[in-house]
Design a protein around this motif. Sequence first.
Motif, PDB file in Angstrom:
ATOM      1  N   ARG A 260      23.054   0.726 -42.470  1.00  7.01           N
ATOM      2  CA  ARG A 260      21.758   1.185 -41.971  1.00  7.01           C
ATOM      3  C   ARG A 260      21.760   2.709 -41.772  1.00  7.01           C
ATOM      4  NH1 ARG A 260      18.579  -2.003 -38.028  1.00  7.01           N
ATOM      5  NH2 ARG A 260      20.508  -3.186 -37.736  1.00  7.01           N
ATOM      6  N   ALA A 261      22.798   3.211 -41.092  1.00  9.10           N
ATOM      7  CA  ALA A 261      22.870   4.643 -40.786  1.00  9.10           C
ATOM      8  C   ALA A 261      23.453   5.460 -41.928  1.00  9.10           C
ATOM      9  CB  ALA A 261      23.697   4.867 -39.524  1.00  9.10           C
ATOM     10  N   GLY A 262      24.202   4.800 -42.824  1.00  8.03           N
ATOM     11  CA  GLY A 262      24.857   5.514 -43.912  1.00  8.03           C
ATOM     12  C   GLY A 262      24.043   5.487 -45.183  1.00  8.03           C
ATOM     13  N   TYR A 263      24.279   4.505 -46.013  1.00  4.64           N
ATOM     14  CA  TYR A 263      23.643   4.431 -47.324  1.00  4.64           C
ATOM     15  C   TYR A 263      22.110   4.454 -47.228  1.00  4.64           C
ATOM     16  CZ  TYR A 263      22.299   2.507 -51.873  1.00  4.64           C
ATOM     17  OH  TYR A 263      21.715   2.296 -53.093  1.00  4.64           O
ATOM     18  N   LEU A 264      21.540   3.759 -46.231  1.00  4.46           N
ATOM     19  CA  LEU A 264      20.083   3.690 -46.103  1.00  4.46           C
ATOM     20  C   LEU A 264      19.504   4.806 -45.243  1.00  4.46           C
ATOM     21  CD1 LEU A 264      19.418  -0.148 -45.851  1.00  4.46           C
ATOM     22  CD2 LEU A 264      19.269   1.347 -47.843  1.00  4.46           C
ATOM     23  N   GLN A 265      20.353   5.706 -44.762  1.00  2.00           N
ATOM     24  CA  GLN A 265      19.873   6.923 -44.092  1.00  2.00           C
ATOM     25  C   GLN A 265      18.863   6.628 -42.967  1.00  2.00           C
ATOM     26  OE1 GLN A 265      20.622  10.680 -45.501  1.00  2.00           O
ATOM     27  NE2 GLN A 265      22.279   9.234 -45.154  1.00  2.00           N
ATOM     28  N   ASN A 266      19.180   5.591 -42.169  1.00  2.00           N
ATOM     29  CA  ASN A 266      18.350   5.236 -41.010  1.00  2.00           C
ATOM     30  C   ASN A 266      16.904   4.879 -41.379  1.00  2.00           C
ATOM     31  OD1 ASN A 266      20.177   5.479 -38.744  1.00  2.00           O
ATOM     32  ND2 ASN A 266      20.212   7.674 -39.188  1.00  2.00           N
ATOM     33  N   SER A 267      16.710   4.378 -42.590  1.00  3.92           N
ATOM     34  CA  SER A 267      15.365   3.944 -42.983  1.00  3.92           C
ATOM     35  C   SER A 267      15.017   2.570 -42.416  1.00  3.92           C
ATOM     36  CB  SER A 267      15.252   3.917 -44.507  1.00  3.92           C
ATOM     37  OG  SER A 267      16.178   3.000 -45.073  1.00  3.92           O
ATOM     38  N   VAL A 268      15.991   1.885 -41.844  1.00  5.46           N
ATOM     39  CA  VAL A 268      15.775   0.578 -41.219  1.00  5.46           C
ATOM     40  C   VAL A 268      15.931   0.751 -39.717  1.00  5.46           C
ATOM     41  CG1 VAL A 268      16.413  -1.857 -41.190  1.00  5.46           C
ATOM     42  CG2 VAL A 268      16.844  -0.479 -43.238  1.00  5.46           C
ATOM     43  N   ASP A 269      14.897   0.421 -38.949  1.00  6.15           N
ATOM     44  CA  ASP A 269      15.007   0.617 -37.507  1.00  6.15           C
ATOM     45  C   ASP A 269      15.696  -0.582 -36.863  1.00  6.15           C
ATOM     46  OD1 ASP A 269      13.103  -1.436 -36.858  1.00  6.15           O
ATOM     47  OD2 ASP A 269      11.477  -0.040 -37.252  1.00  6.15           O
ATOM     48  N   GLY A 270      15.925  -0.477 -35.554  1.00 10.74           N
ATOM     49  CA  GLY A 270      16.662  -1.505 -34.831  1.00 10.74           C
ATOM     50  C   GLY A 270      15.920  -2.808 -34.664  1.00 10.74           C
ATOM     51  N   GLY A 271      14.659  -2.869 -35.111  1.00 10.68           N
ATOM     52  CA  GLY A 271      13.915  -4.114 -35.005  1.00 10.68           C
ATOM     53  C   GLY A 271      14.299  -5.149 -36.043  1.00 10.68           C
ATOM     54  N   PHE A 272      15.153  -4.771 -36.967  1.00  7.46           N
ATOM     55  CA  PHE A 272      15.611  -5.688 -38.013  1.00  7.46           C
ATOM     56  C   PHE A 272      17.124  -5.851 -37.904  1.00  7.46           C
ATOM     57  CE2 PHE A 272      11.773  -3.681 -39.518  1.00  7.46           C
ATOM     58  CZ  PHE A 272      11.052  -4.722 -40.061  1.00  7.46           C
ATOM     59  N   GLY A 273      17.600  -7.042 -38.195  1.00  8.20           N
ATOM     60  CA  GLY A 273      19.039  -7.188 -38.304  1.00  8.20           C
ATOM     61  C   GLY A 273      19.637  -8.334 -37.528  1.00  8.20           C
ATOM     62  N   LEU A 274      20.948  -8.335 -37.521  1.00  6.56           N
ATOM     63  CA  LEU A 274      21.756  -9.452 -37.061  1.00  6.56           C
ATOM     64  C   LEU A 274      21.488  -9.839 -35.611  1.00  6.56           C
ATOM     65  CD1 LEU A 274      24.007 -11.141 -38.443  1.00  6.56           C
ATOM     66  CD2 LEU A 274      25.665  -9.612 -37.383  1.00  6.56           C
ATOM     67  N   TYR A 275      21.337  -8.855 -34.738  1.00 10.39           N
ATOM     68  CA  TYR A 275      21.222  -9.152 -33.311  1.00 10.39           C
ATOM     69  C   TYR A 275      20.021 -10.041 -33.012  1.00 10.39           C
ATOM     70  CZ  TYR A 275      20.695  -8.522 -28.291  1.00 10.39           C
ATOM     71  OH  TYR A 275      20.559  -8.738 -26.941  1.00 10.39           O
ATOM     72  N   HIS A 276      18.937  -9.861 -33.756  1.00 11.85           N
ATOM     73  CA  HIS A 276      17.718 -10.606 -33.482  1.00 11.85           C
ATOM     74  C   HIS A 276      17.830 -12.068 -33.912  1.00 11.85           C
ATOM     75  CE1 HIS A 276      15.652  -6.890 -32.426  1.00 11.85           C
ATOM     76  NE2 HIS A 276      16.300  -6.351 -33.437  1.00 11.85           N
ATOM     77  N   LEU A 277      18.885 -12.411 -34.643  1.00 14.56           N
ATOM     78  CA  LEU A 277      19.050 -13.801 -35.067  1.00 14.56           C
ATOM     79  C   LEU A 277      19.501 -14.689 -33.920  1.00 14.56           C
ATOM     80  CD1 LEU A 277      20.767 -13.374 -38.542  1.00 14.56           C
ATOM     81  CD2 LEU A 277      18.346 -13.194 -37.921  1.00 14.56           C
ATOM     82  N   ALA A 278      20.201 -14.119 -32.941  1.00 15.55           N
ATOM     83  CA  ALA A 278      20.716 -14.929 -31.844  1.00 15.55           C
ATOM     84  C   ALA A 278      19.584 -15.576 -31.054  1.00 15.55           C
ATOM     85  CB  ALA A 278      21.590 -14.072 -30.931  1.00 15.55           C
ATOM     86  N   ALA A 279      18.558 -14.784 -30.714  1.00 16.68           N
ATOM     87  CA  ALA A 279      17.424 -15.348 -29.980  1.00 16.68           C
ATOM     88  C   ALA A 279      16.677 -16.375 -30.827  1.00 16.68           C
ATOM     89  CB  ALA A 279      16.481 -14.230 -29.537  1.00 16.68           C
TER      90      ALA A 279
END
Length: 290
Positions: free
Chosen positions: A42-61
């Motif tokens: 997210r922070a490297g190759y995609l240069q922070n183009s993906v915000d924290g609203g997407f991703g693994l953590y949100h799968l737990a809920a």
Amino acid sequence: MPVIALVSAKSCGVTVSALALALASSRPSVLAECDPAGGTVRAGYLQNSVDGGFGLYHLAAAERVGPDALANAVASSLWPMDAAGHRKLLPGLTDPTQAPALERTWPALADILHVLAEDAGYNVFVDGGRLAFGAGRLHPVLSPAPLLHRADLVLLVVRGTTQSLALARNVIDPLRAEFDESASTTSLGLLLLEEGEFPAHQVSTALRTPVLAALPWDPDTAGYLTRGGKPPRGYERSPLLRHARSAAEQLEAVAQRRRVQQEWPARRSYPQLAGVVQRLAQTSRGGRRG
């Protein structure tokens, strides 16, 4: 299509290798960043183009609501890494302290990754990060153990150096023993990064494990995949991507042969996850949809 997990004994190019395989795959692909220590694409190759609203953590809920909610959360979190949307990223954790929340989510996520591979036709690559053990077994919080147990292939990423082989020896025996003890159908192999003095046959002999694929040492391309920014000249024809495409095909063939040889029983059916396949078919046309 197979689910292939990449891990290492220590920082050894797991993320770059998994990213290269996903980007170079001749088939649609998904890279799932499942390193409990946190994701870096997210922070490297995609240069922070993906915000924290997407991703693994949100799968737990979502998992606590039910299978449909989790499947929809996964489909919503898959982020395109190319213009056509054929290469997708499930972004990893932004904070390692979030890892304990995923302990009960890993088995359900493993189901979904297999649906993506077997029903939606994606090559699925799992970045499992650095192996962590507790009491001789994969740590339930510091490693995505259920994903490794359910993967078609688990690749220990090593370099052809004395240091890398020494570190790999410390983890490969307990990892193999755990798979054997649990009667896992996972096949364990090595992915060799061709840096150092030891060629594939010597690495295989030293670790008593087959080298299933190898990638060349290509610092320029690896640096771009790590940091993003402007691609190096000749990026599309770079040694790393050319060999990664061949490696992805080799790994897919290994997984398919093993299915035939083992005469695996029919896989479990997940009718409640059918919606994720439809969502993927929609988002794969023309990139991400709002």
